[in-house]
Motif scaffolding. Sequence first.
Motif, PDB file in Angstrom:
ATOM      1  N   TYR A   1      56.967  46.501 -50.615  1.00 24.40           N
ATOM      2  CA  TYR A   1      56.665  45.976 -51.939  1.00 24.40           C
ATOM      3  C   TYR A   1      56.389  47.120 -52.909  1.00 24.40           C
ATOM      4  O   TYR A   1      55.753  48.104 -52.546  1.00 24.40           O
ATOM      5  CB  TYR A   1      55.427  45.071 -51.889  1.00 24.40           C
TER       6      TYR A   1
ATOM      7  N   TYR B   1      52.043  39.305 -56.289  1.00 24.04           N
ATOM      8  CA  TYR B   1      52.187  38.618 -54.999  1.00 24.04           C
ATOM      9  C   TYR B   1      51.204  37.454 -54.868  1.00 24.04           C
ATOM     10  O   TYR B   1      50.021  37.585 -55.161  1.00 24.04           O
ATOM     11  CB  TYR B   1      51.964  39.599 -53.846  1.00 24.04           C
TER      12      TYR B   1
ATOM     13  N   ARG C   1      44.464  51.343 -57.789  1.00 29.24           N
ATOM     14  CA  ARG C   1      45.762  51.887 -57.410  1.00 29.24           C
ATOM     15  C   ARG C   1      45.550  53.319 -56.933  1.00 29.24           C
ATOM     16  O   ARG C   1      45.018  54.145 -57.652  1.00 29.24           O
ATOM     17  CB  ARG C   1      46.725  51.874 -58.591  1.00 29.24           C
TER      18      ARG C   1
ATOM     19  N   TYR D   1      44.938  41.183 -49.961  1.00 33.99           N
ATOM     20  CA  TYR D   1      45.750  42.231 -49.350  1.00 33.99           C
ATOM     21  C   TYR D   1      45.503  43.565 -50.033  1.00 33.99           C
ATOM     22  O   TYR D   1      45.231  43.626 -51.231  1.00 33.99           O
ATOM     23  CB  TYR D   1      47.243  41.903 -49.490  1.00 33.99           C
ATOM     24  N   GLU D   2      45.641  44.636 -49.247  1.00 33.81           N
ATOM     25  CA  GLU D   2      45.758  45.970 -49.802  1.00 33.81           C
ATOM     26  C   GLU D   2      47.215  46.357 -49.641  1.00 33.81           C
ATOM     27  O   GLU D   2      47.910  45.849 -48.749  1.00 33.81           O
ATOM     28  CB  GLU D   2      44.857  46.972 -49.063  1.00 33.81           C
ATOM     29  N   LEU D   3      47.689  47.235 -50.512  1.00 39.89           N
ATOM     30  CA  LEU D   3      49.057  47.724 -50.438  1.00 39.89           C
ATOM     31  C   LEU D   3      49.014  49.132 -49.863  1.00 39.89           C
ATOM     32  O   LEU D   3      48.388  50.021 -50.436  1.00 39.89           O
ATOM     33  CB  LEU D   3      49.693  47.746 -51.834  1.00 39.89           C
TER      34      LEU D   3
ATOM     35  N   LEU E   1      52.016  45.112 -47.169  1.00 36.99           N
ATOM     36  CA  LEU E   1      50.817  44.335 -47.444  1.00 36.99           C
ATOM     37  C   LEU E   1      49.948  44.304 -46.197  1.00 36.99           C
ATOM     38  O   LEU E   1      50.420  43.918 -45.124  1.00 36.99           O
ATOM     39  CB  LEU E   1      51.182  42.904 -47.846  1.00 36.99           C
TER      40      LEU E   1
ATOM     41  N   SER F   1      47.456  50.460 -53.024  1.00 36.71           N
ATOM     42  CA  SER F   1      46.349  49.899 -53.780  1.00 36.71           C
ATOM     43  C   SER F   1      45.284  49.446 -52.794  1.00 36.71           C
ATOM     44  O   SER F   1      45.602  48.816 -51.782  1.00 36.71           O
ATOM     45  CB  SER F   1      46.815  48.719 -54.636  1.00 36.71           C
TER      46      SER F   1
ATOM     47  N   GLU G   1      55.249  44.385 -57.685  1.00 35.49           N
ATOM     48  CA  GLU G   1      55.403  43.184 -56.844  1.00 35.49           C
ATOM     49  C   GLU G   1      54.075  42.820 -56.183  1.00 35.49           C
ATOM     50  O   GLU G   1      53.734  41.649 -56.035  1.00 35.49           O
ATOM     51  CB  GLU G   1      56.477  43.407 -55.776  1.00 35.49           C
ATOM     52  N   TYR G   2      53.327  43.837 -55.788  1.00 35.62           N
ATOM     53  CA  TYR G   2      51.999  43.605 -55.195  1.00 35.62           C
ATOM     54  C   TYR G   2      51.091  42.891 -56.189  1.00 35.62           C
ATOM     55  O   TYR G   2      50.401  41.936 -55.835  1.00 35.62           O
ATOM     56  CB  TYR G   2      51.388  44.944 -54.766  1.00 35.62           C
TER      57      TYR G   2
ATOM     58  N   ARG H   1      52.956  53.314 -54.015  1.00 40.52           N
ATOM     59  CA  ARG H   1      52.997  51.998 -53.369  1.00 40.52           C
ATOM     60  C   ARG H   1      51.706  51.769 -52.593  1.00 40.52           C
ATOM     61  O   ARG H   1      51.733  51.324 -51.439  1.00 40.52           O
ATOM     62  CB  ARG H   1      54.189  51.911 -52.410  1.00 40.52           C
TER      63      ARG H   1
END
Length: 191
Positions: free
Chosen positions: A10, A18, A74, A26-28, A33, A80, A14-15, A78
């Motif tokens: 992602y 989501y 963040r 969720y964490e990215l 995810l 977070s 998109e995160y 990609r």
Amino acid sequence: MTQTTTERLYSFEEYLAYDDGTDNRYELVDGKLELMNPPTFRHLLISDFIELAFDTEIKRLSLPWLCFREAGVRTGWRKSRLPDVYVVTAEQVKEVLDESAVCQTAPILVVEVVSLDSAKRDYRYKRSEYAALEIPEYWIVDPIESKITILLLSEGLYEEKEFTKSEQIVSATFPEIVLTVEQILAAGNIE
């Protein structure tokens, strides 16, 4: 134990958008995810106590800062994270007030409360991500080991100081705050 989705990678955008139709958080992490387990009540009580202490100090000193619990940060292209507590300037939030609660610039201070499934993540991965983001101060509150580690950024790396028992916390962000490790950890108990 955290679960990672493997269906695809992602983007950060998109995160932010989501929604799997659940209340899951969720964490990215590198585009994947990672489902976060719900916190324990002890975890929530300690986080609430710290947030209240920070809010009280911010108001007392009339600082143009805000304190948030479980909002995002963040930490990379990609990546977070969802810290338990963080402090940012009002200016950092002002321009993104109606967007997802994910700070895209470095907070002033971040706090993570360790739980059984988060120790490695809090001590290792988040430490390096927060240092790379240049977050000046990072607290690791560890009720399992009965200690609090304060990490202060110096030349791109964190220098750490551990506090235990009745030791008073020494914070660069809140130099006048009067908190001991025992007080913070006791907030996670119900008498």
